[in-house]
Structures are given as C-alpha cells and as structure tokens.
Design a protein around this motif. Structure first.
Motif, PDB file in Angstrom:
ATOM      1  N   PRO A 117      18.018  -2.970   5.899  1.00 33.66           N
ATOM      2  CA  PRO A 117      18.228  -2.267   4.631  1.00 33.66           C
ATOM      3  C   PRO A 117      17.278  -1.088   4.474  1.00 33.66           C
ATOM      4  O   PRO A 117      16.168  -1.091   5.032  1.00 33.66           O
ATOM      5  N   PRO A 118      17.671  -0.085   3.700  1.00 32.99           N
ATOM      6  CA  PRO A 118      16.785   1.060   3.467  1.00 32.99           C
ATOM      7  C   PRO A 118      15.606   0.718   2.559  1.00 32.99           C
ATOM      8  O   PRO A 118      14.633   1.461   2.505  1.00 32.99           O
ATOM      9  N   VAL A 119      15.718  -0.388   1.843  1.00 31.76           N
ATOM     10  CA  VAL A 119      14.649  -0.854   0.955  1.00 31.76           C
ATOM     11  C   VAL A 119      14.403  -2.328   1.262  1.00 31.76           C
ATOM     12  O   VAL A 119      15.346  -3.114   1.328  1.00 31.76           O
ATOM     13  N   VAL A 120      13.147  -2.697   1.489  1.00 28.93           N
ATOM     14  CA  VAL A 120      12.773  -4.093   1.702  1.00 28.93           C
ATOM     15  C   VAL A 120      11.966  -4.543   0.493  1.00 28.93           C
ATOM     16  O   VAL A 120      11.091  -3.812   0.021  1.00 28.93           O
ATOM     17  N   THR A 121      12.261  -5.730  -0.015  1.00 22.89           N
ATOM     18  CA  THR A 121      11.609  -6.194  -1.236  1.00 22.89           C
ATOM     19  C   THR A 121      11.006  -7.580  -1.049  1.00 22.89           C
ATOM     20  O   THR A 121      11.354  -8.317  -0.121  1.00 22.89           O
ATOM     21  N   ARG A 122      10.114  -7.913  -1.968  1.00 28.84           N
ATOM     22  CA  ARG A 122       9.553  -9.254  -2.080  1.00 28.84           C
ATOM     23  C   ARG A 122       9.306  -9.519  -3.550  1.00 28.84           C
ATOM     24  O   ARG A 122       8.992  -8.588  -4.308  1.00 28.84           O
ATOM     25  N   ILE A 264       3.370  -9.987  -8.012  1.00 24.68           N
ATOM     26  CA  ILE A 264       3.766  -8.605  -8.285  1.00 24.68           C
ATOM     27  C   ILE A 264       4.962  -8.238  -7.411  1.00 24.68           C
ATOM     28  O   ILE A 264       4.973  -8.542  -6.216  1.00 24.68           O
ATOM     29  N   PRO A 265       5.976  -7.579  -7.952  1.00 23.51           N
ATOM     30  CA  PRO A 265       7.091  -7.110  -7.114  1.00 23.51           C
ATOM     31  C   PRO A 265       6.601  -6.161  -6.023  1.00 23.51           C
ATOM     32  O   PRO A 265       5.763  -5.293  -6.268  1.00 23.51           O
ATOM     33  N   VAL A 266       7.127  -6.345  -4.815  1.00 19.87           N
ATOM     34  CA  VAL A 266       6.756  -5.533  -3.653  1.00 19.87           C
ATOM     35  C   VAL A 266       8.002  -4.816  -3.145  1.00 19.87           C
ATOM     36  O   VAL A 266       9.046  -5.449  -2.953  1.00 19.87           O
ATOM     37  N   VAL A 267       7.900  -3.507  -2.957  1.00 19.46           N
ATOM     38  CA  VAL A 267       9.007  -2.741  -2.387  1.00 19.46           C
ATOM     39  C   VAL A 267       8.481  -1.927  -1.219  1.00 19.46           C
ATOM     40  O   VAL A 267       7.383  -1.375  -1.270  1.00 19.46           O
TER      41      VAL A 267
END
Length: 704
Positions: A117-122, A264-267
C-alpha cells in the motif's frame, strides 16, 4: 564451523559432478546426500552464511538447480547404458516443475505489488481497505520454496539413480508438481477482482478521509535507519501525554515495526506526493528528533510549523548542527544549549530557541544518598559510539574501555552494569572488537564470583511479568506477515492499554532486578531494561561526552567522564562544559579507586554542589515540570501555525497580492468560501501567478 560447512558443500558438489560424469552411482548418491546435509547445517547453525552465499550469487536457488542438474546428467549418462527412453520423461517432468516454479515467482511479484500500500499504518482501523493475511512464506520466497517443493523430486531422482526404478523418480516429481500447482493456484486466486485489496487511489482517499476524521494537531516526524529507532522512541511517552490528537509520521516502511509500543496512531508515507497530503490536514506542528535527508521534504509544507527537539544534548558538534536553522524553532533542555547555539554561530537565532527541559527524565529517581548500607556499589558504564568524524575522544571503548572495566571488576565491592551504545562498532571495527572483549571480561568476572541466588520463583515471576508486558506491547507479528497483514492486525488499541502498560512495566522492572543476583555483573544490550531504569539502579555513572551524562544529572548522583581526547584535563573541562561537575578519568583508569571511595563516602564528594548547578544549566529549572513546559511550547507553536493559516486565508479572501517582489501584472486569486480547501502551498511558494486553473505538481516546488 563456517569453514567446515563451506568445505562440505563445495566437496559435495565436486564429488557429485564427478559421479554424474563417470557415471558412478555410489559416488553420485553419497555426494547428493552430503550436499543436502550441508544445506541443513547451513540453515540450522550458520544462518549468517545464507546471506553471504546470496551476495556471491550462489543462493539456495542456484545450489538447488545445480544439484538437480547434476542428477539429470547422471541419469542421462546412465541412460546411455540402460534405458534412455525411461529416463527422458523424468527429465521432462523436472523441467515442467521448474517452469511452474518460475510461474509462481512471477505471480508472487504481482501479488506483492497489490499488497504494497502507498500508506502503512499502525493503531488505526484499516479494515475498510479489504486487508487479508499474507500468502504463506514459501509462496513468496523463491529459494525456500524451491528447496521445499523440489525436495520430493530430488529424493525421487536419487532413488531412481540408486535402484534403476523410474517409479521413484516419477512419484517424487508428481509430489513436487502437485505442490507447485497448488501454490500457483493459491496465488492466482488472490489476483481475482473480488479478492484484491484496495488499490492505490482507494487507499489514498481512505487516508485523507481518516485525517479529516481524526483531525491531528501535533505529530512526531522521523526518518532513519533501523538502528536509529531509539531516537524516536524516547519521545513517545511525552508525546502521548500531550493534549489534542498526536500522530507519528514515518518515511521508511520497516520503521513502522521499529517504533516501540504506543497508542498513538502511526502512519508511514514513503512517497513525497503522499506526504504532501498532510498539508490539507489539521496538523499544525511536527516535532523532529533527528535530521535526515528526507527531512527537507516535509519542511516544504508551509501550513505546518516545525520544531527540532533532538534525541539528546551534549557538547558534541552534532548538538548544534547548522541544519537546525531550517526549522521554525529549536527546542532545547536548558540555558547551556541556548548558549551552545549562540557560540557555534550556525544561523539559529536566539528568538527561535525554546527551553523545555527533558520530559523523558521524569522517571529518573533523585539521589537518595551513598550506598553505604548496600553490599555492593553499582556502577553503570555506558559509553557512547565512535561517531562519523573519527575523533578518538568520541568513545572511550577503544582506548580506555578495557582498563576501566578491569579497574572496576578488581574492586570486590563493585557490581558493574555495562550498557554499550547500540551503534558501537558500526563505523570503527576496533570499537566493536573492544566491546566484545569487555563483554568477555564481565563474563569471566562472573565465573570467578559466587554468592546467594534468588529463589527460582523470582526468575519465574520475572518471566511471567515479561510475558505480560510483551503481550501488552507486542508490535511484532508472525514472520510471514507482510505490511498489509500488519495493518490488519495492528488496528486501534483497546481503551486503557496505556495505563496497563505503565503498570506492567513497573511490575516487570521490579521482578527483573529481583531475579538477578545482587553480586552479579550485567551486560545490558536489550531494549529492556532501558537506560533510565539503569540510572535508577546505579550509584555512579562512567560515560563519555554525550547526552547520557546530561540526562544522568537529573539524578544528582556522581558521574565520571573518560578523557580519550588527548587534551589535558583543564583543556578537556573547558572544551566540554558537561564535564564541569565530573570526575575526569585518564585512559589508564588510575583514578577509579579514588572515585569509588568518594562515592561511598559523601564527605569526600566535593562535586555535589557543582552537579546541582550544572543540572540547572543543562536541564533547566525543576519547576514547572518539563512535561508542562513541553506542552506549553507545543500549544504556542500550534497557535502560531493557526495564526499563519488564518493570515493566508484572509489574504486570499481579501484578494491581496502575494508576499514577495511586486509584479506589474494583476494576480487573479480564487474566491474563498466556507468549506473551500485552500492550497496554501500555491499561495506561499509559487513564483507564478495562481489562478483557479493552476495545476502545480507538489514534487516540483522549492523549499518553503
């Protein structure tokens, strides 16, 4: 052992070649068996050699193909004497298997592209992107796949060569062809329209919608190598305690898993074009714990204010880097850092320097008196790494480390905690070699010591607490997981997890130290226990000119600095202000006994007052608490960013000219209405008149 494995593997291939060409069936069979055994040894005990073979273009795929090729040559040579018409179909079956293998590889590449994906999140619910678990690892890695799927075929061919019975080869090939066909079908199914995850455009639309819903206010921006993650991790807790909606912005995909446990959200935004989507978000401030080449890319966003917070302060030149002038503000711990920037004359103006203290140090316990009643004096030796400039004064490990450790171990009343920097030996091999010798000195000293050990239940309690902490802070996934699977599993954390982690951490630390013998020296290299926990266990720190000694001053305890710079002691103290309240040790460590005596008898400690004064200069006042000053600086910079946005929007609404040189031609600006998304980059950065039809690629803009 490495040479043995390499020798066995090479000898096996030579013998297999001879056995195939003669042909000599016993030699061919023995060499093939030896080659397979060497492969097993390689993957069982010498994993490091696997990458070495790959770099030499002799990876497992090449070795397996060569092994099968020699078997085929042997069979064909045998066929000249026996039944060539029987062996030829086996060769054709083997070729068909290899055709399937390369087909699987081609399809696996296509599947991997759909799953990148172009964006990886946690810590974000990304279930709307139709995420699925990763394919089995054997379908994604050609070497292990060929070894596993091809093993039945190889075994069958060996049996055929030994018995002259083609049925064994046919059976083995059938198993290999079946496994390869099943793997190919499993991958092809993932390419069906209904089974594919969201495409790039869909992911980007989802991410922009998430930004609009979450409405982040302050973020931590980080880019770096795998071993530099600690620089960001030290700011996670202060960031989590801020008001508002924090965010962590990364640039390297692997770094998503290197960031420690946090709610905390991670992008992760690898591409610059994706990074620029932050411009239209509510994000107002980005904090930067380090400089990197990719930092200049995010500095181009004019709607965000940027503050350099660093990952520690010392007297080294890296603590007053000229790059700091690129940020809107530079946040430092105390007055000493402000003076350091002024003296360095690197372009950082005094008005842009903000003193916030060190919010990470709230967990450091204050000095509670000498260790007179304790059986052992705990000494923490925490040298820094060698750095990039080759200065011998950067680290004491090379010239003084072994002398210091020997002197400490010679005192029967000392318990040593040795915690080397994670990057030790990464530049200078001598530092890495000295580090290994120091570890061996510690192990040898422990073998010569004896004493009471904690009850077995203490070790069990420590393991139980560690398991509980691992469960709460787990950021790793199964080894076969890819980025998309990690996004699927790493959804939003459960409410209250942060408090549970804090309680579990305190319980683990207590159980960990209780499980260790009081007299036993320790080499601390894992992420746990962290440095500040070691501060709390130590009565004395010995280190180098680095941020470690600045942070240790928060405890008020004695500390010493090794002087390997070649300067006389007076010149050393004048060159490095953080040494002002330290005992300076020469490379021969001759002053260690006197230093230990002063630690054990406070009346002989003449530097206590100087440590308190230096702590005030380096870390700032004790009140208000550093976390409050940090939060206040964030609020002030957020307000400045908001005012800047408001001014730009008013300029657009009032149809005022752009800042900069006056132009003769009129500038036509779009009318701003409620709900309009204003592209402030075009307003602030564009050298050309902007109209509603302007279409400027963000990747081609200059720095803000």
């Amino acid at each position: 052992m490495k040479l043995l494995v390499l020798g066995v593997l090479a000898a096996a291939f030579v013998a297999q070649t001879v056995g195939a060409l003669l042909p000599h069936v016993p030699l061919l069979l023995a060499a093939t068996a030896g080659s397979l055994a060497a492969e097993g040894m390689l993957y069982r005990w010498q994993r490091g050699m696997v990458s070495l073979f790959a770099k030499s273009h002799a990876d497992v795929t090449v070795r397996h193909v060569l092994r099968d090729l020699l078997l085929v040559v042997g069979l064909l040579r045998l066929g000249e004497q026996h039944r060539e018409t029987v062996y030829a179909p086996l060769v054709a079956g083997l070729l068909a298997f290899y055709g399937l293998h390369w087909a699987i590889q081609a399809v696996s590449v296509l599947v991997r592209r759909t799953r990148t994906p172009p964006v990886v999140t946690r810590n974000i619910d990304a279930s709307a992107l139709r995420l699925t678990p990763a394919p089995p690892v054997l379908l994604r890695r050609p070497g292990p796949r060929l070894a596993a799927f091809g093993l039945p075929a190889t075994a069958g061919l060996v049996a055929t060569a030994a018995t002259d019975a083609a049925v064994y080869g046919a059976a083995g090939l059938a198993l290999s062809l079946t496994a390869a066909s099943a793997g190919l079908v499993a991958l092809l199914v993932r390419l069906l329209p209904g089974r594919r995850p969201a495409g790039e455009r869909e992911v980007l639309d989802w991410f922009e919608a998430w930004l609009a819903e979450y409405r982040p206010t302050v973020g931590l921006y980080f880019s770096g190598g795998a071993s530099s993650a600690y620089q960001a991790n030290m700011w996670l807790e202060p960031l989590a305690r801020l008001e508002g909606r924090p965010l962590i912005v990364l640039r390297e995909r692997f770094m998503v898993q290197r960031i420690a446990a946090t709610d905390i959200p991670v992008v992760c935004l690898p591409k610059v074009s994706t990074l620029m989507s932050l411009e239209h978000s509510t994000l107002r401030v980005l904090l930067h714990p380090s400089n990197s080449g990719k930092t200049s890319q995010v500095l181009r966003i004019p709607t965000i204010k940027h503050a350099f917070v660093n990952h520690g302060e010392s007297d080294k030149l890296s603590s007053c880097n000229p790059y700091a002038k690129a940020y809107d503000e530079v946040w430092v711990a105390g007055p000493a850092a402000r003076e350091r920037y002024a003296l360095a004359e690197v372009g950082v103006e005094d008005k842009d320097v903000v003193e916030i203290g060190r919010p990470q140090l709230e967990t450091v316990q204050p000095y509670a008196g000498p260790p007179a009643a304790a059986a052992f004096t705990t000494v923490l030796y925490a040298p820094t790494w060698e750095g990039w400039d080759g200065n011998p004064g950067n680290t004491s490990v090379v010239e003084a480390g072994e002398n210091l450790v020997r002197a400490l171990l010679a005192d029967p009343g000392v318990r040593l905690l040795y915690k080397p920097h994670p990057l030790t030996g990464s530049v200078d091999p001598r530092a890495g070699a000295a580090d290994l010798r120091i570890r061996e000195l510690v192990r040898a000293a422990n073998r010569e010591r004896s004493g009471p050990r904690p009850e077995p239940s203490a070790a069990g309690e420590s393991a139980r607490r560690a398991a509980e902490l691992d469960r709460l802070t787990a950021v790793g996934f199964r080894s076969a997981a890819d980025q998309m699977e990690r996004m699927l599993r790493g959804s939003a954390p459960e409410p209250g997890r942060a408090g549970a982690v804090a309680r579990a951490t305190a319980a683990w630390e207590s159980a960990y130290w209780a499980s260790l013998p009081e007299w036993e020296h320790q080499v601390v290299t894992d992420a746990r226990p962290p440095l500040y926990t070691c501060f709390n266990r130590a009565d004395l720190l010995i280190s180098d000119v680095s941020s470690v000694i600045s942070d240790f001053l928060a405890s008020g305890k004695p500390y010493a600095v090794a002087n390997t710079s070649g300067l006389a002691e007076d010149g050393f103290r004048k060159s490095f202000p953080t040494v002002a309240a330290a005992t300076v040790l020469a490379p021969d460590a001759a002053g260690v006994p006197e230093l230990l005596d002063a630690v054990r008898h406070p009346e002989r400690d003449t530097l206590a007052g100087e440590r308190a004064a230096l702590a005030l200069r380096l870390l700032g006042p004790a009140g208000p608490p550093s976390q409050e000053r940090f939060a206040g600086a964030v609020r002030a910079l957020c307000a400045a960013a908001g005012e800047h946005r408001a001014r730009m929007e008013r300029r657009l609404a009032a149809d005022l000219p752009l800042p900069g040189p006056r132009r003769e031609s009129a500038i036509s600006l779009p009318t701003v209405t409620a709900g309009t998304c204003v592209d402030l980059r075009k307003l602030v950065c564009s050298p050309q008149p902007i109209s509603e039809s302007s279409n400027i690629d963000s990747d081609n803009q200059g720095s803000s």
